[in-house]
Design a protein around this motif. Sequence first.
Motif, PDB file in Angstrom:
ATOM      1  N   HIS A   7      -7.113 -24.611 -17.265  1.00 56.93           N
ATOM      2  CA  HIS A   7      -6.744 -23.289 -16.740  1.00 56.93           C
ATOM      3  C   HIS A   7      -7.051 -23.203 -15.247  1.00 56.93           C
ATOM      4  O   HIS A   7      -8.148 -23.545 -14.805  1.00 56.93           O
ATOM      5  CB  HIS A   7      -7.506 -22.175 -17.463  1.00 56.93           C
ATOM      6  N   GLY A   8      -6.082 -22.724 -14.493  1.00 56.42           N
ATOM      7  CA  GLY A   8      -6.257 -22.478 -13.066  1.00 56.42           C
ATOM      8  C   GLY A   8      -6.194 -20.996 -12.767  1.00 56.42           C
ATOM      9  O   GLY A   8      -5.246 -20.305 -13.174  1.00 56.42           O
ATOM     10  N   HIS A   9      -7.216 -20.494 -12.086  1.00 51.33           N
ATOM     11  CA  HIS A   9      -7.262 -19.094 -11.656  1.00 51.33           C
ATOM     12  C   HIS A   9      -6.881 -19.048 -10.180  1.00 51.33           C
ATOM     13  O   HIS A   9      -7.623 -19.533  -9.324  1.00 51.33           O
ATOM     14  CB  HIS A   9      -8.668 -18.532 -11.872  1.00 51.33           C
ATOM     15  N   PHE A  10      -5.711 -18.482  -9.888  1.00 51.96           N
ATOM     16  CA  PHE A  10      -5.176 -18.452  -8.532  1.00 51.96           C
ATOM     17  C   PHE A  10      -5.277 -17.026  -7.985  1.00 51.96           C
ATOM     18  O   PHE A  10      -4.757 -16.083  -8.596  1.00 51.96           O
ATOM     19  CB  PHE A  10      -3.713 -18.898  -8.526  1.00 51.96           C
ATOM     20  N   TYR A  11      -5.897 -16.899  -6.850  1.00 49.22           N
ATOM     21  CA  TYR A  11      -6.119 -15.532  -6.339  1.00 49.22           C
ATOM     22  C   TYR A  11      -6.390 -15.554  -4.840  1.00 49.22           C
ATOM     23  O   TYR A  11      -7.055 -16.455  -4.321  1.00 49.22           O
ATOM     24  CB  TYR A  11      -7.316 -14.884  -7.054  1.00 49.22           C
ATOM     25  N   GLN A  12      -5.869 -14.532  -4.166  1.00 46.43           N
ATOM     26  CA  GLN A  12      -6.250 -14.208  -2.784  1.00 46.43           C
ATOM     27  C   GLN A  12      -6.368 -12.687  -2.685  1.00 46.43           C
ATOM     28  O   GLN A  12      -5.643 -11.952  -3.356  1.00 46.43           O
ATOM     29  CB  GLN A  12      -5.202 -14.701  -1.780  1.00 46.43           C
ATOM     30  N   PRO A  13      -7.272 -12.199  -1.837  1.00 46.92           N
ATOM     31  CA  PRO A  13      -7.399 -10.742  -1.684  1.00 46.92           C
ATOM     32  C   PRO A  13      -6.175 -10.167  -0.983  1.00 46.92           C
ATOM     33  O   PRO A  13      -5.420 -10.901  -0.337  1.00 46.92           O
ATOM     34  CB  PRO A  13      -8.655 -10.598  -0.816  1.00 46.92           C
ATOM     35  N   PRO A  14      -5.960  -8.864  -1.084  1.00 44.00           N
ATOM     36  CA  PRO A  14      -4.826  -8.234  -0.390  1.00 44.00           C
ATOM     37  C   PRO A  14      -5.094  -8.180   1.112  1.00 44.00           C
ATOM     38  O   PRO A  14      -5.908  -7.397   1.588  1.00 44.00           O
ATOM     39  CB  PRO A  14      -4.770  -6.830  -1.000  1.00 44.00           C
ATOM     40  N   ARG A  15      -4.439  -9.043   1.857  1.00 38.57           N
ATOM     41  CA  ARG A  15      -4.689  -9.155   3.296  1.00 38.57           C
ATOM     42  C   ARG A  15      -3.815  -8.233   4.133  1.00 38.57           C
ATOM     43  O   ARG A  15      -3.987  -8.138   5.350  1.00 38.57           O
ATOM     44  CB  ARG A  15      -4.470 -10.606   3.736  1.00 38.57           C
ATOM     45  N   GLU A  16      -2.861  -7.551   3.506  1.00 33.65           N
ATOM     46  CA  GLU A  16      -1.947  -6.692   4.251  1.00 33.65           C
ATOM     47  C   GLU A  16      -2.702  -5.534   4.922  1.00 33.65           C
ATOM     48  O   GLU A  16      -3.621  -4.963   4.339  1.00 33.65           O
ATOM     49  CB  GLU A  16      -0.868  -6.115   3.336  1.00 33.65           C
ATOM     50  N   ASP A  17      -2.278  -5.217   6.121  1.00 33.50           N
ATOM     51  CA  ASP A  17      -2.826  -4.060   6.809  1.00 33.50           C
ATOM     52  C   ASP A  17      -2.493  -2.805   6.000  1.00 33.50           C
ATOM     53  O   ASP A  17      -1.337  -2.583   5.629  1.00 33.50           O
ATOM     54  CB  ASP A  17      -2.206  -3.956   8.210  1.00 33.50           C
ATOM     55  N   PRO A  18      -3.492  -1.959   5.682  1.00 33.18           N
ATOM     56  CA  PRO A  18      -3.235  -0.797   4.818  1.00 33.18           C
ATOM     57  C   PRO A  18      -2.314   0.249   5.435  1.00 33.18           C
ATOM     58  O   PRO A  18      -1.781   1.087   4.711  1.00 33.18           O
ATOM     59  CB  PRO A  18      -4.635  -0.203   4.591  1.00 33.18           C
ATOM     60  N   TRP A  19      -2.137   0.218   6.747  1.00 33.25           N
ATOM     61  CA  TRP A  19      -1.284   1.204   7.398  1.00 33.25           C
ATOM     62  C   TRP A  19       0.149   0.702   7.552  1.00 33.25           C
ATOM     63  O   TRP A  19       1.094   1.452   7.344  1.00 33.25           O
ATOM     64  CB  TRP A  19      -1.849   1.551   8.775  1.00 33.25           C
ATOM     65  N   LEU A  20       0.312  -0.573   7.918  1.00 29.75           N
ATOM     66  CA  LEU A  20       1.637  -1.087   8.256  1.00 29.75           C
ATOM     67  C   LEU A  20       2.231  -1.993   7.182  1.00 29.75           C
ATOM     68  O   LEU A  20       3.431  -2.247   7.181  1.00 29.75           O
ATOM     69  CB  LEU A  20       1.576  -1.863   9.578  1.00 29.75           C
ATOM     70  N   GLY A  21       1.395  -2.503   6.291  1.00 28.55           N
ATOM     71  CA  GLY A  21       1.894  -3.410   5.277  1.00 28.55           C
ATOM     72  C   GLY A  21       2.164  -4.815   5.782  1.00 28.55           C
ATOM     73  O   GLY A  21       2.674  -5.659   5.048  1.00 28.55           O
ATOM     74  N   GLY A  59      -3.376 -13.653  -9.397  1.00 26.42           N
ATOM     75  CA  GLY A  59      -3.696 -12.264  -9.112  1.00 26.42           C
ATOM     76  C   GLY A  59      -2.462 -11.500  -8.655  1.00 26.42           C
ATOM     77  O   GLY A  59      -1.655 -12.027  -7.872  1.00 26.42           O
ATOM     78  N   PRO A  60      -2.268 -10.270  -9.117  1.00 25.37           N
ATOM     79  CA  PRO A  60      -1.086  -9.498  -8.713  1.00 25.37           C
ATOM     80  C   PRO A  60      -0.933  -9.341  -7.206  1.00 25.37           C
ATOM     81  O   PRO A  60       0.191  -9.363  -6.693  1.00 25.37           O
ATOM     82  CB  PRO A  60      -1.312  -8.146  -9.397  1.00 25.37           C
ATOM     83  N   THR A  61      -2.056  -9.190  -6.477  1.00 21.98           N
ATOM     84  CA  THR A  61      -1.924  -9.040  -5.024  1.00 21.98           C
ATOM     85  C   THR A  61      -1.458 -10.331  -4.372  1.00 21.98           C
ATOM     86  O   THR A  61      -0.762 -10.302  -3.357  1.00 21.98           O
ATOM     87  CB  THR A  61      -3.251  -8.572  -4.397  1.00 21.98           C
ATOM     88  N   LEU A  62      -1.801 -11.475  -4.954  1.00 23.24           N
ATOM     89  CA  LEU A  62      -1.288 -12.748  -4.445  1.00 23.24           C
ATOM     90  C   LEU A  62       0.192 -12.895  -4.766  1.00 23.24           C
ATOM     91  O   LEU A  62       0.987 -13.326  -3.920  1.00 23.24           O
ATOM     92  CB  LEU A  62      -2.089 -13.910  -5.031  1.00 23.24           C
ATOM     93  N   LEU A  63       0.590 -12.542  -5.985  1.00 23.28           N
ATOM     94  CA  LEU A  63       2.001 -12.643  -6.350  1.00 23.28           C
ATOM     95  C   LEU A  63       2.870 -11.729  -5.499  1.00 23.28           C
ATOM     96  O   LEU A  63       4.000 -12.081  -5.150  1.00 23.28           O
ATOM     97  CB  LEU A  63       2.183 -12.309  -7.834  1.00 23.28           C
ATOM     98  N   ALA A  64       2.335 -10.555  -5.146  1.00 23.55           N
ATOM     99  CA  ALA A  64       3.091  -9.650  -4.268  1.00 23.55           C
ATOM    100  C   ALA A  64       3.355 -10.309  -2.924  1.00 23.55           C
ATOM    101  O   ALA A  64       4.456 -10.188  -2.352  1.00 23.55           O
ATOM    102  CB  ALA A  64       2.331  -8.343  -4.094  1.00 23.55           C
ATOM    103  N   TRP A  65       2.358 -11.014  -2.393  1.00 25.25           N
ATOM    104  CA  TRP A  65       2.542 -11.737  -1.129  1.00 25.25           C
ATOM    105  C   TRP A  65       3.539 -12.877  -1.300  1.00 25.25           C
ATOM    106  O   TRP A  65       4.431 -13.076  -0.480  1.00 25.25           O
ATOM    107  CB  TRP A  65       1.194 -12.276  -0.642  1.00 25.25           C
ATOM    108  N   MET A  66       3.404 -13.650  -2.379  1.00 25.30           N
ATOM    109  CA  MET A  66       4.286 -14.783  -2.597  1.00 25.30           C
ATOM    110  C   MET A  66       5.736 -14.349  -2.770  1.00 25.30           C
ATOM    111  O   MET A  66       6.659 -15.013  -2.289  1.00 25.30           O
ATOM    112  CB  MET A  66       3.821 -15.573  -3.822  1.00 25.30           C
ATOM    113  N   GLU A  67       5.934 -13.250  -3.455  1.00 20.73           N
ATOM    114  CA  GLU A  67       7.289 -12.750  -3.672  1.00 20.73           C
ATOM    115  C   GLU A  67       7.994 -12.500  -2.338  1.00 20.73           C
ATOM    116  O   GLU A  67       9.195 -12.732  -2.200  1.00 20.73           O
ATOM    117  CB  GLU A  67       7.237 -11.466  -4.498  1.00 20.73           C
ATOM    118  N   ARG A  68       7.219 -12.083  -1.351  1.00 15.61           N
ATOM    119  CA  ARG A  68       7.779 -11.722  -0.045  1.00 15.61           C
ATOM    120  C   ARG A  68       7.822 -12.902   0.918  1.00 15.61           C
ATOM    121  O   ARG A  68       8.783 -13.056   1.675  1.00 15.61           O
ATOM    122  CB  ARG A  68       6.941 -10.585   0.549  1.00 15.61           C
ATOM    123  N   TYR A  69       6.802 -13.752   0.899  1.00 16.11           N
ATOM    124  CA  TYR A  69       6.655 -14.762   1.942  1.00 16.11           C
ATOM    125  C   TYR A  69       6.790 -16.208   1.453  1.00 16.11           C
ATOM    126  O   TYR A  69       6.881 -17.117   2.278  1.00 16.11           O
ATOM    127  CB  TYR A  69       5.281 -14.614   2.622  1.00 16.11           C
TER     128      TYR A  69
END
Length: 458
Positions: A7-21, A59-69
């Motif tokens: 099992h691999g646990h893949f995760y990064q914190p949400p690095r997006e700027d909270p104001w600009l995204g 992690g969902p916050t990592l997948l959100a980044w991957m989906e975009r970048y």
Amino acid sequence: MRSIVIHGHFYQPPREDPWLGTLPREASAAPYHDWNERIERESYAPVAASLASLSFDFGPTLLAWMERYAAETYAAVLAADRIGNAVAMPYHHTILPLSPRRDKETEVRWGIADFRRRFGREPEGMWLPETAVDDETLDVLAAEGIRFTILAPHQVERMPAGGRPGWHRTTGGRRIALFLYDGALSHDVAFGPLVRDPAAWIERLTARDGPELVSIATDGETFGHHHREGAVTLARVLDALRQRSDVRVDTFGAFLARHPPQEDVRLVAPSAWSCPHGVERWRSDCGCRVHGDRATHQRWRAPLRNALDWLAAELHGVFEREGGTLFSADPWTVRDVYGAVLGAPDDNVTAFIGERLRHPDDRSALARARELLELERHALRMFTSCGWFFDDIAGLESLIVLRSAARAIELAGTDAARLEAGLLERLALAPSNDPAVATGRELYLQGVKAAPARGVPI
């Protein structure tokens, strides 16, 4: 036939700027723009070809980044869930035993909603951040239909025979299956030498007289980021295992379907996989740190936790008070289902909120309701575990949680000035190891409030 689950646990914190995204440049990730980009190149893209033979969670916050970048790697992650490989995770990487039950429920429900949207099915299992667990956390998982989670062997009093899962029966009258990974094997993969030696790794997995199920769990970043050769080693191990007739490369869900638990286990709680002191790493100076050879203290951890606990309670009060007048349903119910539209197109979010207002045609009510739901998102996000994990409050990870705190305060409206003053008063009690920073108060003022061109990418 022996089953083997890696099992691999893949995760990064949400690095997006909270104001600009947008993502601010992170100089320590050079030559890459930020740490997400760097680790995606070093680990996630190279590992993508192996995911179909792994058990994994992202992690969902990592997948959100991957989906975009990182669209190609993101597509590979979704495609890898061909036999139920993917395991869900709470939406934010928070230490759930330190959260009130209502926040536990929202994190789990948002995580399930995100998983459902991305993988097109209901999750069977859920990975707990840092495998941090207590009875209430497992009761929440079971109540939401989660069938199993994965823990370290020291998190139960006695492991079931043969590597099989055991039942945990919660005080709420529910039950959930617990898989316990092999601690020694997992350690030797995560920290060496097995991650550099495919033959030795295979020999350990297939040794005679071993258990019926051998499972390993480690951070996915082990493969390629922490160990440059790790992704190649993993691919070789999996290829060799697939060619053998005496082992099955398996998943937890598939094994559970064939072998339901036969015995109960008693939980050691609260506990986590990366702190021998329970969950103290995220609320006290327990001695756990990354660089054990450096004479640093972590006396800042408790004041940071206390400051954000206080702020969260105040923010929740704002949400409940104002949300009660705006929403046609209980505001906490609305918060729970808000997870269904996180990351959705703006029109979908607007329609979702409008359907839950007392006065759907009131544009000002719609705008304020959206602010309140975002206030709650940042009130949860500011407890991202990385903010406490490392050795000093002046690190990038603590800045990330304080940015979310600042954004949540701003969204509180007329209460903002009072809340910020209260936060600063409490952050002044969080001493940094860096004399130039002094305390969390100065970090907030200099690193968050006074940051020029906040969040503008370079």
